[in-house]
Write a protein that holds these residues in place. Structure first.
Motif, PDB file in Angstrom:
ATOM      1  N   ASP A 336       0.863  -1.296   0.002  1.00 38.49           N
ATOM      2  CA  ASP A 336       0.042   0.084   0.074  1.00 38.49           C
ATOM      3  C   ASP A 336       1.039   1.215   0.169  1.00 38.49           C
ATOM      4  OD1 ASP A 336      -2.428  -1.403   0.138  1.00 38.49           O
ATOM      5  OD2 ASP A 336      -2.702  -1.540   2.229  1.00 38.49           O
ATOM      6  N   VAL A 337       2.050   1.055   0.702  1.00 37.45           N
ATOM      7  CA  VAL A 337       2.767   2.303   0.706  1.00 37.45           C
ATOM      8  C   VAL A 337       3.828   2.438  -0.546  1.00 37.45           C
ATOM      9  CG1 VAL A 337       4.495   3.540   2.123  1.00 37.45           C
ATOM     10  CG2 VAL A 337       2.871   2.168   3.170  1.00 37.45           C
ATOM     11  N   THR A 338       4.600   1.620  -0.990  1.00 41.02           N
ATOM     12  CA  THR A 338       5.715   1.734  -1.997  1.00 41.02           C
ATOM     13  C   THR A 338       5.065   1.240  -3.361  1.00 41.02           C
ATOM     14  OG1 THR A 338       6.034  -0.711  -1.645  1.00 41.02           O
ATOM     15  CG2 THR A 338       7.297   0.640  -0.341  1.00 41.02           C
ATOM     16  N   GLY A 339       3.740   0.739  -3.167  1.00 34.28           N
ATOM     17  CA  GLY A 339       3.220   0.419  -4.643  1.00 34.28           C
ATOM     18  C   GLY A 339       3.847  -0.796  -5.379  1.00 34.28           C
ATOM     19  N   LEU A 340       4.676  -1.367  -4.809  1.00 34.85           N
ATOM     20  CA  LEU A 340       5.628  -2.428  -5.493  1.00 34.85           C
ATOM     21  C   LEU A 340       4.969  -3.959  -5.080  1.00 34.85           C
ATOM     22  CD1 LEU A 340       9.163  -1.463  -4.049  1.00 34.85           C
ATOM     23  CD2 LEU A 340       8.298  -1.118  -6.421  1.00 34.85           C
ATOM     24  N   PRO A 341       5.147  -4.811  -6.122  1.00 37.93           N
ATOM     25  CA  PRO A 341       4.406  -6.173  -6.006  1.00 37.93           C
ATOM     26  C   PRO A 341       5.527  -6.835  -4.911  1.00 37.93           C
ATOM     27  CG  PRO A 341       5.865  -5.846  -7.960  1.00 37.93           C
ATOM     28  CD  PRO A 341       5.744  -4.625  -7.264  1.00 37.93           C
ATOM     29  N   SER A 342       4.727  -7.456  -3.864  1.00 32.67           N
ATOM     30  CA  SER A 342       5.337  -7.842  -2.548  1.00 32.67           C
ATOM     31  C   SER A 342       4.942  -9.300  -2.387  1.00 32.67           C
ATOM     32  CB  SER A 342       5.484  -6.985  -1.580  1.00 32.67           C
ATOM     33  OG  SER A 342       5.728  -5.695  -2.022  1.00 32.67           O
ATOM     34  N   LEU A 343       5.847 -10.111  -1.624  1.00 31.57           N
ATOM     35  CA  LEU A 343       5.414 -11.181  -1.122  1.00 31.57           C
ATOM     36  C   LEU A 343       5.369 -11.263   0.366  1.00 31.57           C
ATOM     37  CD1 LEU A 343       5.011 -14.154  -1.821  1.00 31.57           C
ATOM     38  CD2 LEU A 343       7.806 -14.355  -1.532  1.00 31.57           C
ATOM     39  N   ARG A 344       4.335 -11.963   1.150  1.00 32.08           N
ATOM     40  CA  ARG A 344       4.233 -12.033   2.501  1.00 32.08           C
ATOM     41  C   ARG A 344       4.336 -13.621   2.677  1.00 32.08           C
ATOM     42  NH1 ARG A 344      -0.125  -9.596   3.219  1.00 32.08           N
ATOM     43  NH2 ARG A 344       0.866  -7.619   4.014  1.00 32.08           N
ATOM     44  N   THR A 345       5.385 -14.248   3.280  1.00 33.44           N
ATOM     45  CA  THR A 345       5.485 -15.496   3.391  1.00 33.44           C
ATOM     46  C   THR A 345       5.985 -16.075   4.832  1.00 33.44           C
ATOM     47  OG1 THR A 345       6.560 -17.579   2.400  1.00 33.44           O
ATOM     48  CG2 THR A 345       7.684 -15.410   2.792  1.00 33.44           C
ATOM     49  N   SER A 346       5.544 -17.425   5.002  1.00 30.80           N
ATOM     50  CA  SER A 346       6.008 -17.932   6.465  1.00 30.80           C
ATOM     51  C   SER A 346       6.751 -19.366   6.183  1.00 30.80           C
ATOM     52  CB  SER A 346       4.540 -18.412   7.346  1.00 30.80           C
ATOM     53  OG  SER A 346       3.650 -17.425   7.505  1.00 30.80           O
ATOM     54  N   LEU A 347       7.488 -19.470   7.250  1.00 28.03           N
ATOM     55  CA  LEU A 347       8.562 -20.563   6.903  1.00 28.03           C
ATOM     56  C   LEU A 347       8.889 -21.131   8.310  1.00 28.03           C
ATOM     57  CD1 LEU A 347      10.438 -22.102   4.997  1.00 28.03           C
ATOM     58  CD2 LEU A 347      12.131 -20.172   5.487  1.00 28.03           C
ATOM     59  N   GLU A 348       8.991 -22.314   8.334  1.00 22.26           N
ATOM     60  CA  GLU A 348       9.256 -23.213   9.414  1.00 22.26           C
ATOM     61  C   GLU A 348      10.276 -23.987   9.072  1.00 22.26           C
ATOM     62  OE1 GLU A 348       6.710 -25.239  12.467  1.00 22.26           O
ATOM     63  OE2 GLU A 348       4.818 -23.737  11.347  1.00 22.26           O
ATOM     64  N   VAL A 349      11.633 -23.861  10.009  1.00 20.82           N
ATOM     65  CA  VAL A 349      12.760 -24.787   9.863  1.00 20.82           C
ATOM     66  C   VAL A 349      13.398 -24.979  10.989  1.00 20.82           C
ATOM     67  CG1 VAL A 349      13.300 -23.624   7.368  1.00 20.82           C
ATOM     68  CG2 VAL A 349      14.213 -22.564   9.559  1.00 20.82           C
TER      69      VAL A 349
END
Length: 470
Positions: A336-349
Motif C-alpha cells: 500500500d505504501v511503496t506500490g511494489l509487488p510484494s510477497l508475504r510468506t511464512s517458513l518453518e525450519v
C-alpha cells in the motif's frame, strides 16, 4: 500468445525436488505406458547434428559420418501422461565408395535401402532412460557423382514421463543396416545385410531438445481432505482454468543474523527447483511452486561476547528425517505504501549445529544437536516472480528456540548453546534472482545476468523499495 493476467494472490508451496520419481514404478520414463497427454502449447522444432565413426568392413574401414536429426518436441507435458515426439528423421551422407560396395559386383548404378536403429536418451539430473527408435531408409538411388544422402524416418514410441521438471532428450550413435535394392527378377538374398554399429565422437553436443514437465494436479487439489458421504468439497468443482509458466533459473541467497551472538550466517547460493507460476484465468489468483535445499555453512562468532566459536549451521525442513526439501507458503500482494509487488510468506525450519570449536578446541556436539522447536519465520518485502525479490523478517524478528540433543559421552551441552544463542530479535533476509541461461562451459563467456550477485551486494528489489516514497 498466452493471456496475460495480473496476479492478485499467491500461494507458495514446494513440489517434489527434481529427480524424485513416480511412486508407481520408480522409473523416469516408460515407453507406451501412459495415456495421451493433454493439450499443450505448440510443438517445438528440434534438431541435432553429430559426428560419428562407423566401422565398415575391410577394405573400406572406419568412416566419419555426420548424422543430422530433426523432430518436433512437445513444449510441455504433464506427469502421468505421454510425450509424443513427431516427424522424426535422421539424414546422413554415405561416401560414394561405401555406397558402391553395397551394390552387386561391378555395378555403378542402383539404389540403397535399409534401416537405422538408435536410442534416444531421456534424462533429468542423474536419472536417465533409453528409448529405442527404429527408422527405415526408403529406396534411394545413387547420384551420378558424389556421395549418396540417405534419410531414415520412423515413429518414436510415446514416452511416459513420471517426474516434474525439465527433461533433456539426447541422440545417440546409430546402427546402420544397408543393402542394395535387388532387381525385380533377382533371387531373394540368402544372408541378412551386415549391421554397422557407429560410435559417437567425444566432446560434442548431442542434445536434441528439452521438454518441460509440469505437475499433473494443482497443489491445492492434492491437499484436499476426504469429505463425509454426500458432503460437497472443492474436489467436486470443475478444474480451474489455469495457465502455467516456468520461472526459469532462480537462485536464492539467505542471510540470518543472530542478535545474541552478533553473528551473521550467510548460506551458499541455493537454486529454486521446479519453479512455476500458475495463474487462474477465471479469478486472477496465482500460485507459485518450487523447492529448495540449503547447504550447511560454517560460521564464526564470539560466544557470550568474548569466546571465539566456530560451528557448522544447517537449516532443515520440519520433516527433516525424510527430506531436506524446505516448503513455504505465502501471498503476493501490492504494498500500500511503496506500490511494489510484494510477497508475504511464512517458513518453518529447524537449525542443526555441528563441528564446533571453542578457542580452536573441537567440541563434539553429536549428530542430532537441533533446536527444540522449529524456527518460525514471517517474511515480507518486494518480490517479482520474473525479476528479483528481497523479503525480510518483520521488525520484531524471529525467536531462536533452545537446543536439544547436543553433546556426547554424557555431556549436556544444551544449556551452553542456549545461553550463547537462544532468544528473540533475530533477523533473516532472503534475496531471489532470476538468472539468464548459459550453455557454454566457460563462465567468462556467459551473458550478463547468468550468475547471481555476490553476497551482500545490492538487490535490485531492495533498491526499488528504498527509492520508493513511503
Amino acid at each position: 500468445m498466452p493471456r496475460r493476467v495480473r496476479p492478485r494472490s499467491v500461494t507458495v508451496t514446494a513440489l517434489a525436488a527434481a529427480g524424485l520419481l513416480s511412486a508407481a514404478n520408480g522409473a523416469l520414463t516408460g515407453v507406451g505406458s501412459a495415456a495421451p497427454g493433454p493439450a499443450v502449447p505448440p510443438d517445438t522444432q528440434a534438431s541435432a547434428s553429430v559426428s560419428v565413426h562407423c566401422p565398415f568392413a575391410d577394405p573400406l574401414g572406419p568412416r566419419a559420418l555426420t548424422v543430422e536429426t530433426t523432430a518436433t518436441l512437445p513444449a510441455q507435458a504433464k506427469t502421468g501422461t505421454s510425450a509424443t515426439i513427431g516427424a522424426y528423421s535422421a539424414k546422413l551422407g554415405l561416401p560414394r565408395d561405401v555406397a558402391l560396395s553395397l551394390l552387386p559386383a561391378g555395378a555403378t548404378t542402383g539404389s540403397l535401402r535399409g534401416a537405422v536403429q538408435l536410442d534416444l536418451t531421456v534424462q533429468q539430473d542423474d536419472r536417465s532412460d533409453k528409448v529405442p527408435v527404429s527408422l527405415v531408409v526408403a529406396p534411394t538411388p545413387l547420384p551420378e557423382t558424389g556421395d549418396v544422402v540417405l534419410t531414415a524416418t520412423g515413429a518414436v514410441p510415446d514416452i511416459a514421463i513420471n517426474t516434474v521438471g525439465a527433461v533433456t532428450v539426447t541422440v545417440t550413435a546409430p546402427t546402420l543396416t544397408l543393402e542394395a535394392v535387388p532387381a525385380p527378377d533377382a533371387p531373394a538374398p540368402t544372408t541378412a545385410p551386415p549391421k554397422v554399429a557407429c560410435t559417437l565422437d567425444e566432446g560434442q553436443q548431442a542434445t536434441l531438445g528439452k521438454i518441460l514437465v509440469l505437475p499433473k494436479t494443482a497443489p491445492k487439489a492434492e491437499q484436499q481432505q476426504s469429505a463425509a458421504p454426500g458432503e460437497v468439497t472443492a474436489q467436486d468443482e470443475p478444474p480451474a482454468n489455469e495457465y502455467t509458466q516456468p520461472l526459469g533459473l532462480v537462485t536464492i541467497l539467505t542471510t540470518s543474523t543472530i542478535q545474541k551472538l552478533g553473528a551473521t550466517v550467510v548460506s551458499p547460493p541455493a537454486l529454486l527447483m521446479n519453479g512455476f507460476i500458475s495463474i487462474n484465468l477465471d479469478t486472477g489468483d496465482s500460485s507459485i511452486s518450487g523447492a529448495s535445499v540449503f547447504s550447511p555453512v560454517s560460521t564464526t562468532f564470539l560466544g557470550f561476547g568474548f569466546v571465539p566459536v566456530t560451528a557448522t549451521v544447517e537449516f532443515l525442513p520440519v520433516d527433516y528425517r525424510n527430506s531436506k526439501i524446505i516448503e513455504v507458503t505465502g501471498q503476493l500482494y501490492t504494498d500500500d505504501v511503496t506500490g511494489l509487488p510484494s510477497l508475504r510468506t511464512s517458513l518453518e525450519v529447524y537449525a542443526r549445529m555441528s563441528h564446533a570449536e571453542i578457542n580452536g578446541v573441537p567440541l563434539d556436539l553429536g549428530p542430532d544437536c537441533m533446536t527444540k522447536e522449529s524456527v518460525k519465520l514471517k517474511l515480507s518485502g518486494p518480490y517479482e516472480a520474473f525479476g528479483s525479490g528481497h523479503i525480510t523478517t518483520d521488525p520484531d524478528g524471529f525467536v531462536l528456540p533452545g537446543f536439544t540433543g547436543c553433546g556426547t559421552n554424557g555431556q549436556d551441552l544444551n544449556p551452553l548453546l542456549e545461553g550463547m544463542s537462544s532468544g528473540g530479535g533475530n533477523r533473516a533476509v532472503v534475496d531471489t534472482f532470476n538468472l539468464v541461461g548459459c550453455d557454454t562451459p566457460d563462465p567468462a563467456q556467459c551473458p550478463e545476468g547468468s550468475q547471481p550477485p555476490a553476497p551482500g551486494s545490492q538487490n535490485p528489489a531492495a533498491k526499488k523499495a528504498v527509492t520508493k516514497p513511503r
